[in-house]
Design a protein around this motif. Sequence first.
Motif, PDB file in Angstrom:
ATOM      1  N   PRO A  68       2.670  -9.243  -1.458  1.00  8.65           N
ATOM      2  CA  PRO A  68       2.141  -7.928  -1.828  1.00  8.65           C
ATOM      3  C   PRO A  68       1.238  -7.294  -0.771  1.00  8.65           C
ATOM      4  O   PRO A  68       1.246  -6.071  -0.611  1.00  8.65           O
ATOM      5  CB  PRO A  68       1.370  -8.212  -3.120  1.00  8.65           C
ATOM      6  CG  PRO A  68       1.090  -9.678  -3.093  1.00  8.65           C
ATOM      7  CD  PRO A  68       2.244 -10.299  -2.400  1.00  8.65           C
ATOM      8  N   THR A  69       0.449  -8.109  -0.059  1.00  5.93           N
ATOM      9  CA  THR A  69      -0.464  -7.547   0.947  1.00  5.93           C
ATOM     10  C   THR A  69       0.308  -6.903   2.082  1.00  5.93           C
ATOM     11  O   THR A  69       0.018  -5.769   2.489  1.00  5.93           O
ATOM     12  CB  THR A  69      -1.395  -8.638   1.490  1.00  5.93           C
ATOM     13  OG1 THR A  69      -2.100  -9.250   0.407  1.00  5.93           O
ATOM     14  CG2 THR A  69      -2.401  -8.050   2.476  1.00  5.93           C
ATOM     15  N   TYR A  83       3.413  -5.959   2.033  1.00  8.47           N
ATOM     16  CA  TYR A  83       4.202  -4.838   1.490  1.00  8.47           C
ATOM     17  C   TYR A  83       3.356  -3.575   1.388  1.00  8.47           C
ATOM     18  O   TYR A  83       3.794  -2.493   1.796  1.00  8.47           O
ATOM     19  CB  TYR A  83       4.748  -5.215   0.118  1.00  8.47           C
ATOM     20  CG  TYR A  83       5.640  -4.152  -0.497  1.00  8.47           C
ATOM     21  CD1 TYR A  83       6.965  -4.018  -0.096  1.00  8.47           C
ATOM     22  CD2 TYR A  83       5.137  -3.275  -1.457  1.00  8.47           C
ATOM     23  CE1 TYR A  83       7.779  -3.030  -0.643  1.00  8.47           C
ATOM     24  CE2 TYR A  83       5.943  -2.290  -2.018  1.00  8.47           C
ATOM     25  CZ  TYR A  83       7.262  -2.172  -1.594  1.00  8.47           C
ATOM     26  OH  TYR A  83       8.065  -1.191  -2.140  1.00  8.47           O
ATOM     27  N   GLU A  84       2.135  -3.712   0.868  1.00  8.28           N
ATOM     28  CA  GLU A  84       1.268  -2.540   0.732  1.00  8.28           C
ATOM     29  C   GLU A  84       0.914  -1.948   2.086  1.00  8.28           C
ATOM     30  O   GLU A  84       0.843  -0.721   2.242  1.00  8.28           O
ATOM     31  CB  GLU A  84       0.002  -2.926  -0.034  1.00  8.28           C
ATOM     32  CG  GLU A  84       0.242  -3.207  -1.509  1.00  8.28           C
ATOM     33  CD  GLU A  84      -0.978  -3.767  -2.208  1.00  8.28           C
ATOM     34  OE1 GLU A  84      -2.065  -3.774  -1.580  1.00  8.28           O
ATOM     35  OE2 GLU A  84      -0.856  -4.205  -3.367  1.00  8.28           O
ATOM     36  N   SER A  85       0.674  -2.802   3.093  1.00  8.66           N
ATOM     37  CA  SER A  85       0.381  -2.305   4.442  1.00  8.66           C
ATOM     38  C   SER A  85       1.568  -1.535   5.009  1.00  8.66           C
ATOM     39  O   SER A  85       1.411  -0.493   5.651  1.00  8.66           O
ATOM     40  CB  SER A  85       0.019  -3.460   5.373  1.00  8.66           C
ATOM     41  OG  SER A  85      -1.193  -4.067   4.983  1.00  8.66           O
ATOM     42  N   CYS A  86       2.773  -2.053   4.765  1.00 14.25           N
ATOM     43  CA  CYS A  86       3.985  -1.374   5.236  1.00 14.25           C
ATOM     44  C   CYS A  86       4.137  -0.006   4.580  1.00 14.25           C
ATOM     45  O   CYS A  86       4.355   1.006   5.263  1.00 14.25           O
ATOM     46  CB  CYS A  86       5.213  -2.225   4.950  1.00 14.25           C
ATOM     47  SG  CYS A  86       5.399  -3.706   5.970  1.00 14.25           S
ATOM     48  N   ILE A  87       4.025   0.035   3.266  1.00 15.91           N
ATOM     49  CA  ILE A  87       4.204   1.293   2.538  1.00 15.91           C
ATOM     50  C   ILE A  87       3.158   2.313   2.973  1.00 15.91           C
ATOM     51  O   ILE A  87       3.456   3.501   3.153  1.00 15.91           O
ATOM     52  CB  ILE A  87       4.124   1.042   1.019  1.00 15.91           C
ATOM     53  CG1 ILE A  87       5.299   0.153   0.571  1.00 15.91           C
ATOM     54  CG2 ILE A  87       4.131   2.363   0.260  1.00 15.91           C
ATOM     55  CD1 ILE A  87       6.674   0.717   0.871  1.00 15.91           C
ATOM     56  N   ALA A  88       1.901   1.833   3.191  1.00 16.08           N
ATOM     57  CA  ALA A  88       0.840   2.743   3.636  1.00 16.08           C
ATOM     58  C   ALA A  88       1.149   3.341   4.994  1.00 16.08           C
ATOM     59  O   ALA A  88       0.711   4.458   5.313  1.00 16.08           O
ATOM     60  CB  ALA A  88      -0.497   2.006   3.679  1.00 16.08           C
ATOM     61  N   ALA A 117       7.951  -7.226  -2.309  1.00 16.30           N
ATOM     62  CA  ALA A 117       6.692  -6.773  -2.910  1.00 16.30           C
ATOM     63  C   ALA A 117       6.062  -7.846  -3.783  1.00 16.30           C
ATOM     64  O   ALA A 117       4.834  -8.012  -3.801  1.00 16.30           O
ATOM     65  CB  ALA A 117       6.922  -5.505  -3.717  1.00 16.30           C
ATOM     66  N   ASP A 138       9.332   0.970   4.690  1.00 19.74           N
ATOM     67  CA  ASP A 138       9.848   0.238   3.539  1.00 19.74           C
ATOM     68  C   ASP A 138      10.492  -1.040   4.064  1.00 19.74           C
ATOM     69  O   ASP A 138      11.620  -1.024   4.571  1.00 19.74           O
ATOM     70  CB  ASP A 138      10.882   1.072   2.785  1.00 19.74           C
ATOM     71  CG  ASP A 138      11.437   0.343   1.555  1.00 19.74           C
ATOM     72  OD1 ASP A 138      11.100  -0.844   1.363  1.00 19.74           O
ATOM     73  OD2 ASP A 138      12.217   0.959   0.802  1.00 19.74           O
TER      74      ASP A 138
END
Length: 533
Positions: free
Chosen positions: A320-321, A323-328, A316, A332
């Motif tokens: 970060p970009t 990671y955020e796409s994955c979480i959305a 993360a 994980d």
Amino acid sequence: MDQDPHDLIDTRGNVVIVGAGLAGLFCALKLAPQPVTLISAAPLGQGASSAWAQGGIAAAVAEGDSAEAHAADTVAVGGGLVDADIALGIAREAAARIEDLLDYGVPFDRDGKGQLAVSREAAHSARRIVRVRGDMAGQAIVAALTEAVRNTPSIQVIEGHAVEALLTDSGAVIGLQLRKAGEPDAKPVVIASRAVVLATGGIGHLYAVTTNPQEANGIGLAIAARAGAIIADPEFVQFHPTAMMVGRDPAPLVTEALRGEGAILVSRRGQRFMLARHTLAELAPRDIVARGVAAEIAAGRGAFLDAREALGDDFAEKFPTVYESCIAAGIDPTRQPIPIAPAAHYHMGGIAVDARGRASLQGLWAAGEVSSTGAHGANRLASNSLLEAVVYAARIAEDIAGQTIAAATPVPAGLVTEPGGAVPPFAQKAVRDLMSAQVGVVRDEERLAEAVIALAKLERESTSLALRNMATAALLVATAALGRRESRGAHCRADYPAENPALAHRTMTTLDAARQVADELAARPRPQRSMTA
């Protein structure tokens, strides 16, 4: 009732730049204080592929690195088609352009000594990727330049208008035809200008799976070709090997920098598959990795990027970009592999330009992905695209500033096309599906020929100007791919799997030449699929 055939926009100065990605913004700033007009279909700072670039800018700024080494890496990856002088020239200008970006407020990462932090990406022989917060370079660069443009009084910004035709007279540019974005049946809008810079981006949205924004639909390539410009290397489309397959369009990009940090590519069973394909494994040139990923998917084994061991809980913070796409998407990445597939990512081809960014039409320049400079050859080296964009944007600005641009004159009403006509959703989907299936990662003569015939029919017969433009760009790609009977760089022919030394030269073509290929194919007796709109 208003009887005028079209509306007019008065420009600030004689220079018009179309496109507000990195190349367009940078060129406008470099032209200041000369008055220019900047056209953007999307709100400024949005709709540009460069804003989505995660890796960064390749530049030999670290101790022990050199422009010569950078150029050598570029040539090595380009499949024998890179113009070595162009590559070296770009590499030598990199440091100056990075300084420009710093002056415009781009917050490039620094190391503990205050020097620019650099990372390594595939096929680079040194760590030379200048980044922002790991994977946020494109976003940060475009944001900084957008703010600078907003604060530059000499730049007139016109948002919410999409270009749909380049207007010419006797082989010289005299203006542009626009239309309000999202309103295909609105009255056309005309801008008169004898100096036009196209910085409209690439062609990713001609394909069903792409990492590009919807504005990357080949419009600049199409309007230049329809006006008679020479087009270079359109067959060479780079497919990014690691787009996240989570049902989103565009598909979120999983940056190559993850593999640079040690992430690996595995099948559904967790087996690495690139080890057997190339000595560099996951860091092999993109075309090789893309074909490896495509082969695993075609074989039913699936393809995943596994960063658990390489990054773990640091994911993360470092990326970060992604990671955020994955979480959305409900993934994980610190605990599970990321599902991936190749996606149309970058077009090495485009409007043929010289070392100053001049196209074959008088009064036309092109920069960024819409252009073809000879720097990328058959396969682009990672993170060279943003560098090329700023180098050529600066060169174009210098070239224009050194000339006396003739004042614009009224555009004859007969050159304006009315109406525009919406692209039927089913027809757009049909083109994108066709391009992915038949002009995609792996190609062959039968499927390419079918694609050429279908696209030529659309380009000739569709009542939608937007769809004709889309078909024009696609037709140029398909006909050039059909004509290159070999595999080279990003262009892979299943029926011609080897390089042919006799074809170690760039493609130079026109829309008339593409139409001729299609007509000759259509005249032959053969079964074909039909597309209508």
